[in-house]
Design an enzyme around this catalytic site. Structure first.
Site, short mmCIF file in Angstrom:
data_model
loop_
_atom_site.label_atom_id
_atom_site.label_comp_id
_atom_site.label_asym_id
_atom_site.label_seq_id
_atom_site.Cartn_x
_atom_site.Cartn_y
_atom_site.Cartn_z
N ASP A 1 37.55 6.47 1.96
CA ASP A 1 36.46 6.24 2.90
C ASP A 1 35.50 7.42 2.92
O ASP A 1 34.27 7.25 2.95
CB ASP A 1 37.00 5.99 4.31
N LYS B 1 34.64 -1.31 8.37
CA LYS B 1 33.87 -0.23 8.98
C LYS B 1 33.17 0.63 7.94
O LYS B 1 32.00 0.99 8.10
CB LYS B 1 34.79 0.66 9.84
N THR B 2 33.89 0.98 6.88
CA THR B 2 33.30 1.85 5.86
C THR B 2 32.18 1.14 5.11
O THR B 2 31.15 1.74 4.80
CB THR B 2 34.38 2.33 4.88
N LYS C 1 33.46 11.16 8.94
CA LYS C 1 34.76 10.54 9.20
C LYS C 1 35.66 11.64 9.75
O LYS C 1 36.28 12.40 8.98
CB LYS C 1 35.33 9.96 7.90
N THR D 1 41.86 -2.28 12.06
CA THR D 1 41.75 -1.58 10.79
C THR D 1 41.46 -2.61 9.69
O THR D 1 41.75 -3.80 9.83
CB THR D 1 43.05 -0.80 10.47
N GLU D 2 40.85 -2.14 8.61
CA GLU D 2 40.52 -3.00 7.46
C GLU D 2 39.62 -4.17 7.83
O GLU D 2 39.82 -5.29 7.36
CB GLU D 2 41.81 -3.51 6.80
N GLU E 1 32.25 7.46 11.70
CA GLU E 1 33.14 6.30 11.57
C GLU E 1 34.54 6.67 12.04
O GLU E 1 35.11 7.67 11.59
CB GLU E 1 33.20 5.82 10.12
N SER F 1 43.21 9.21 6.91
CA SER F 1 44.57 9.32 6.36
C SER F 1 44.67 8.45 5.11
O SER F 1 44.14 7.35 5.04
CB SER F 1 45.61 8.90 7.39
#
Length: 242
Positions: free
Chosen positions: A54, A15-16, A37, A11-12, A115, A41
């Site tokens: 996102d 990707k976005t 997406k 994560t982080e 994504e 969350s």
């Protein structure tokens, strides 16, 4: 269905940002491209309605003929792992609904850039995870590798997991998380060599550490560092004339 599914080594890892860059690049080729997406969350109020950041970014970067709720069909307010957020909020993550949402959106556009949430194997139900949805949609995978200490192992393990699940790795993008990372160039060279040796998979771009920006500006900045020829191969587009 035409497009790709973007996942990451963690994560982080960007990707976005990469997904937004892909959407901008596809739009510049004259294609109607939409982000998707499936599960997101963590939400915040935007212009009087609650949206996931996102989802907002993908919606702003893509073709304007779709609605935010099509880009993000299941947005959960709690910022934590999706299956935990869903349980806290009394919701069920419906596999068929997410799959159908992707297929309906794909019918409206030329290319879909999906994504995932977190990494490749994030649980979404009691007996299924993100990779099951990826396999159901059948899109080639784009792996975002966050350039930081440990990235080589994380990238190669994720690539092996992609292959083990019967998914096709269409390419990978390096995103610089730590510009002061020791031996950054050497790590990048190793990644290029190992992805080619093990998977015959091209690098689709190398993003530097980009300054914070709005969604459209972020998409433009990311697209500028993507490899045009490699993307044309991934999306089955004719090569640009010299």
């Amino acid at each position: 269905m035409r497009g790709c599914f973007v996942t990451g080594t963690d994560t982080e890892v960007g990707k976005t940002r990469v997904s937004a860059g892909l959407l901008h690049w596809l739009g510049a080729q004259g294609l109607r491209a939409a982000g998707y997406k499936p599960v997101a969350s963590g939400m915040e109020p935007v212009d009087g309605q609650w949206l996931n950041e996102d989802v907002q970014t993908l919606w702003a970067a893509g073709w304007p003929g779709v609605r935010p709720e099509q880009v993000g069909p299941l947005q959960l307010r709690t910022a934590c792992a999706p299956h935990i957020a869903a349980a806290l909020e009394g919701q069920t993550i419906d596999f068929e609904r997410l799959q159908q949402g992707a297929r309906q959106l794909a019918q409206q556009v030329d290319v879909l850039v999906a994504e995932g949430a977190g990494g490749l194997c994030v649980p979404l139900g009691p007996d299924w995870d993100s990779s099951d949805l990826m396999r159901a949609l059948g899109l080639p995978m784009v792996l975002v590798v966050g350039l930081r200490l440990g990235c080589i192992n994380h990238a190669l393990l994720t690539a092996e997991a992609i292959r083990a699940r019967g998914l096709r790795l269409g390419g990978w993008v390096a995103n610089t998380l730590d510009p002061d990372m020791p031996f950054l160039a050497e790590n990048l060279a190793t990644l290029r060599h190992e992805f080619q040796r093990r998977h015959q998979t091209p690098c689709l771009g190398v993003l530097p550490r980009l300054a914070p920006a709005g969604a459209v500006q972020m998409a433009q900045a990311a697209a500028a560092h993507l490899d045009d020829a490699a993307l044309r191969t991934l999306f089955d587009l004719p090569l640009a004339q010299a």
